[in-house]
Design a protein around this motif. Structure first.
Motif, PDB file in Angstrom:
ATOM      1  N   THR A 197     118.497   8.958  96.378  1.00  5.61           N
ATOM      2  CA  THR A 197     120.055   8.848  95.877  1.00  5.61           C
ATOM      3  C   THR A 197     119.370   8.409  94.418  1.00  5.61           C
ATOM      4  N   VAL A 198     118.343   7.573  93.469  1.00  6.24           N
ATOM      5  CA  VAL A 198     118.359   7.410  92.220  1.00  6.24           C
ATOM      6  C   VAL A 198     117.499   8.751  91.867  1.00  6.24           C
ATOM      7  N   LEU A 199     116.943   9.324  92.839  1.00  8.78           N
ATOM      8  CA  LEU A 199     116.448  10.724  92.631  1.00  8.78           C
ATOM      9  C   LEU A 199     117.612  11.470  92.374  1.00  8.78           C
ATOM     10  N   PRO A 207     124.688   7.331  86.663  1.00  7.04           N
ATOM     11  CA  PRO A 207     124.243   6.345  86.197  1.00  7.04           C
ATOM     12  C   PRO A 207     123.505   6.191  87.770  1.00  7.04           C
ATOM     13  N   ILE A 208     122.436   5.742  87.616  1.00  3.26           N
ATOM     14  CA  ILE A 208     121.648   4.655  88.698  1.00  3.26           C
ATOM     15  C   ILE A 208     122.232   3.322  89.583  1.00  3.26           C
ATOM     16  N   THR A 209     122.746   2.807  88.710  1.00  5.55           N
ATOM     17  CA  THR A 209     122.908   1.170  88.763  1.00  5.55           C
ATOM     18  C   THR A 209     123.601   1.293  90.114  1.00  5.55           C
ATOM     19  N   ILE A 240     109.671  13.866  87.656  1.00  3.38           N
ATOM     20  CA  ILE A 240     110.198  12.797  87.427  1.00  3.38           C
ATOM     21  C   ILE A 240     110.003  11.286  87.743  1.00  3.38           C
ATOM     22  N   LEU A 241     109.599  11.408  88.618  1.00  2.00           N
ATOM     23  CA  LEU A 241     108.542   9.737  89.039  1.00  2.00           C
ATOM     24  C   LEU A 241     107.815   9.398  88.006  1.00  2.00           C
ATOM     25  N   ASN A 242     106.931  10.160  87.974  1.00  5.00           N
ATOM     26  CA  ASN A 242     105.942  10.107  86.455  1.00  5.00           C
ATOM     27  C   ASN A 242     106.978   9.447  85.445  1.00  5.00           C
ATOM     28  N   LYS A 243     107.931   9.992  85.382  1.00  3.47           N
ATOM     29  CA  LYS A 243     109.248   9.286  83.749  1.00  3.47           C
ATOM     30  C   LYS A 243     109.554   8.168  84.336  1.00  3.47           C
ATOM     31  N   MET A 244     109.887   7.528  86.071  1.00  2.00           N
ATOM     32  CA  MET A 244     110.635   6.837  86.576  1.00  2.00           C
ATOM     33  C   MET A 244     110.097   5.542  86.303  1.00  2.00           C
ATOM     34  N   PHE A 245     108.939   6.116  86.546  1.00  2.00           N
ATOM     35  CA  PHE A 245     108.118   4.474  86.566  1.00  2.00           C
ATOM     36  C   PHE A 245     106.620   4.694  86.075  1.00  2.00           C
ATOM     37  N   ALA A 246     106.919   5.213  84.680  1.00  2.00           N
ATOM     38  CA  ALA A 246     105.789   5.128  83.983  1.00  2.00           C
ATOM     39  C   ALA A 246     105.213   3.865  83.064  1.00  2.00           C
ATOM     40  N   SER A 247     106.463   3.128  83.701  1.00  2.00           N
ATOM     41  CA  SER A 247     106.623   1.389  83.272  1.00  2.00           C
ATOM     42  C   SER A 247     104.751   0.467  84.041  1.00  2.00           C
ATOM     43  N   ASP A 248     105.141   1.448  85.190  1.00  2.00           N
ATOM     44  CA  ASP A 248     104.613   0.474  86.527  1.00  2.00           C
ATOM     45  C   ASP A 248     104.192   1.494  87.629  1.00  2.00           C
ATOM     46  N   THR A 249     102.600   1.449  87.327  1.00  2.00           N
ATOM     47  CA  THR A 249     102.138   2.706  87.911  1.00  2.00           C
ATOM     48  C   THR A 249     101.320   2.112  89.461  1.00  2.00           C
ATOM     49  N   GLU A 250     101.455   0.867  89.248  1.00  2.00           N
ATOM     50  CA  GLU A 250     101.731   0.145  91.164  1.00  2.00           C
ATOM     51  C   GLU A 250     103.125   1.596  91.737  1.00  2.00           C
ATOM     52  N   PHE A 251     104.085   1.708  91.646  1.00  2.00           N
ATOM     53  CA  PHE A 251     105.623   1.887  91.620  1.00  2.00           C
ATOM     54  C   PHE A 251     104.972   3.263  91.894  1.00  2.00           C
ATOM     55  N   ASN A 252     104.061   3.744  90.532  1.00  2.00           N
ATOM     56  CA  ASN A 252     103.876   5.318  90.794  1.00  2.00           C
ATOM     57  C   ASN A 252     103.093   5.816  91.223  1.00  2.00           C
ATOM     58  N   GLN A 253     101.757   4.982  91.530  1.00  2.00           N
ATOM     59  CA  GLN A 253     101.261   5.554  93.145  1.00  2.00           C
ATOM     60  C   GLN A 253     101.970   5.294  93.965  1.00  2.00           C
ATOM     61  N   PHE A 262     110.288  14.503  99.916  1.00  2.00           N
ATOM     62  CA  PHE A 262     111.747  14.897  99.109  1.00  2.00           C
ATOM     63  C   PHE A 262     112.151  15.562  98.076  1.00  2.00           C
ATOM     64  N   ALA A 263     111.077  16.957  98.231  1.00  2.00           N
ATOM     65  CA  ALA A 263     110.926  18.003  97.731  1.00  2.00           C
ATOM     66  C   ALA A 263     111.510  19.297  98.974  1.00  2.00           C
TER      67      ALA A 263
END
Lengths: 274, 204
Positions: A197-199, A207-209, A240-253, A262-263
């Motif tokens: 849904t966030v994606l 808004p995603i909130t 998109i995921l890379n941008k979304m979790f740019a600050s958190d590599t753990e989430f991103n990975q 998802f695709a």
């Protein structure tokens, strides 16, 4: 798999004294014989334990260490992993939210303590005892025993951390859209529909909130993938995921592993073809 | 060449279907270990002659070898394995002073007893220790079966194993001694029964 690894280094003959030692401990020297089944279990325990030690070694140069040393080292690693799992679980339980989902609650709250009570690091270290009915977003089938439990708890903690960014009521709404009786009948992962849904919200620019997406926004999100091959769609989602979790590599990975799923889901949306 | 766990895992990926063979190999190796110990086991059995000799029982080297072969077959039949030491000296120790064994059938009886022993180790779900099972066997062999191995196997031990499977654990405190009174369903010659029969025969 461990059987082959240790066999390549030592050969089974060198491991038999360890199995004998373990069988004496298992029977408290009160039984001179054990069943084939028990012997196999003990052999597997030796291999698993030594495998734990091997995993920690990037490369073995020269003479391999004595099997007894490797076994004892592996046993200590197993114990420390079990302790780490207990700590992690206790922390997780401090603010655990089940979102009303029975399967999630049963697996984590009611099921998991059984592992800590009954896990046998000496004789059955490869047996994690639980069926772990609540599925992770990224499950691994190549590990077992305390390795699997530790991995599972780390993932649960990570998923819970992600979910805590949203209000409980908004997550419950997402789950309700999955199944009207989601409390008792939703058996899948909670994070997955939330992240999806966030994606979609991100793609549609809403808004995603609140985790709400209208019909038009959904169509817009789906339309942006029209003409894409599955590989291209995956790549786009990955970006998109890379941008979304740019600050958190753990989430991103962790969440990047689901990009292809998802695709496929986006291509299966009714609004994708309409 | 250095061994890398990660690269090994990658090379071996997808080779999990050979597990059945691996298990057979493991079993074979464990049996090999047992065979390697054969000489030591025979020597241990031979030293038992010292004690059993007091009761007029002994085994020749050839008979000890035969007994060991029989043990191997029994272990295989009941899918068991002896890893560190053999139970034969203990079996001899427990039974050599029985009134129902003589030199003529010594080897034959030992062979039958060890078969029964492994059978009920397995039947009792491995819950009995060697001593508990041997104590039970010896007591019943003398006091209930009067040397009848079929009765020991088919009735006494059968009932004991059934009770254990049903959750009975009293033997843990008694060590296997005095257990059969609770399991027996037959009336036996105790003092009261003896006097009752006497009364019936002579004072009627």
């Amino acid at each position: 798999m461990n059987i082959q690894i240790v066999e390549e280094i030592y050969g089974m003959e060198q491991l038999l004294p360890l199995v004998t030692m373990l069988s004496e401990k298992y029977t408290s020297k009160e039984s001179t014989s054990i069943s084939y089944e028990t012997a196999r279990m003990l052999m597997e325990a030796v291999l698993y334990t030594m495998g734990e030690s091997l995993k920690n070694k990037a490369a073995l140069t020269g003479e391999p260490p004595l099997p007894e040393l490797l076994y004892e080292e592996g046993y200590q690693i197993i114990l420390s992993k079990a302790k780490e799992a207990v700590k992690l679980y206790e922390q997780l339980m401090l603010h655990f939210e089940d979102y009303g989902c029975l399967n999630y609650r049963d697996t984590i709250v009611h099921g998991m303590p059984a592992f800590f009570l009954r896990y046998d690091a000496r004789f059955r270290p490869m047996d994690h005892l639980l069926t772990l009915d609540y599925p992770l977003m990224c499950h691994r089938q190549d590990i077992s025993g305390v390795d699997l439990i530790l991995y599972y708890l780390k993932c649960i903690e990570l998923e819970a951390r992600f979910l805590s960014a949203f209000s409980v009521s908004s997550i419950r709404k997402v789950l309700e859209r999955q199944h009207s009786s989601y409390e008792s009948l939703y058996l899948d992962n909670i994070c997955e529909p939330v992240l999806f849904t966030v994606l979609l919200c991100g793609i549609a620019g809403c808004p995603i909130t609140d985790l709400e997406i209208g019909e038009n926004e959904l169509k817009r999100a789906a339309a942006s993938f029209r003409g894409y091959t599955l590989d291209l769609a995956q790549e786009k989602i990955q970006n998109i995921l890379n941008k979304m979790f740019a600050s958190d590599t753990e989430f991103n990975q962790y969440f990047s592993k689901s990009a292809r799923d998802f695709a496929v889901r986006i291509r299966n949306l009714p609004s994708f073809t309409s | 060449m250095p061994f890398s766990y990660a690269s090994y895992m990658n090379r071996k990926k997808g080779k999990v279907f050979g597990m059945g063979n691996e298990l057979q190999k493991q079993d074979a190796l464990m049996k090999l270990l047992m065979q390697q110990r054969a000489k030591q086991d025979i020597a241990e059995v031979m030293t038992c002659n010292e004690r059993s000799g007091h009761f007029g029982l002994s085994l020749s080297q050839e008979e000890a070898t035969q007994l060991l072969e029989c043990r191997n077959k029994s272990l295989e039949t009941y899918q068991r394995i002896e890893l560190s030491q053999t139970m034969l000296p203990k079996l001899i120790e427990y039974f050599c002073d029985s009134d129902y064994i003589n030199q003529g059938d010594y080897l034959e009886t030992l062979e039958a007893l060890l078969g029964i022993f492994y059978e009920f180790k397995q039947e009792s779900l491995d819950l009995l220790t060697d001593d508990e099972l041997l104590t039970f066997m010896r007591e019943q062999y003398d006091e209930i079966c009067f040397g009848d191995l079929e009765y020991l196997e088919g009735t006494c031990l059968e009932r004991f194993a059934e009770a254990i499977k049903g959750g009975y654990r009293g033997y843990q405190t008694t060590g296997g001694a005095g257990e059969y009174q609770q399991l027996s369903t037959e009336m036996r010659w105790d003092r009261e029964l003896y006097q009752e029969v006497l009364r019936e025969l002579f004072w009627r």
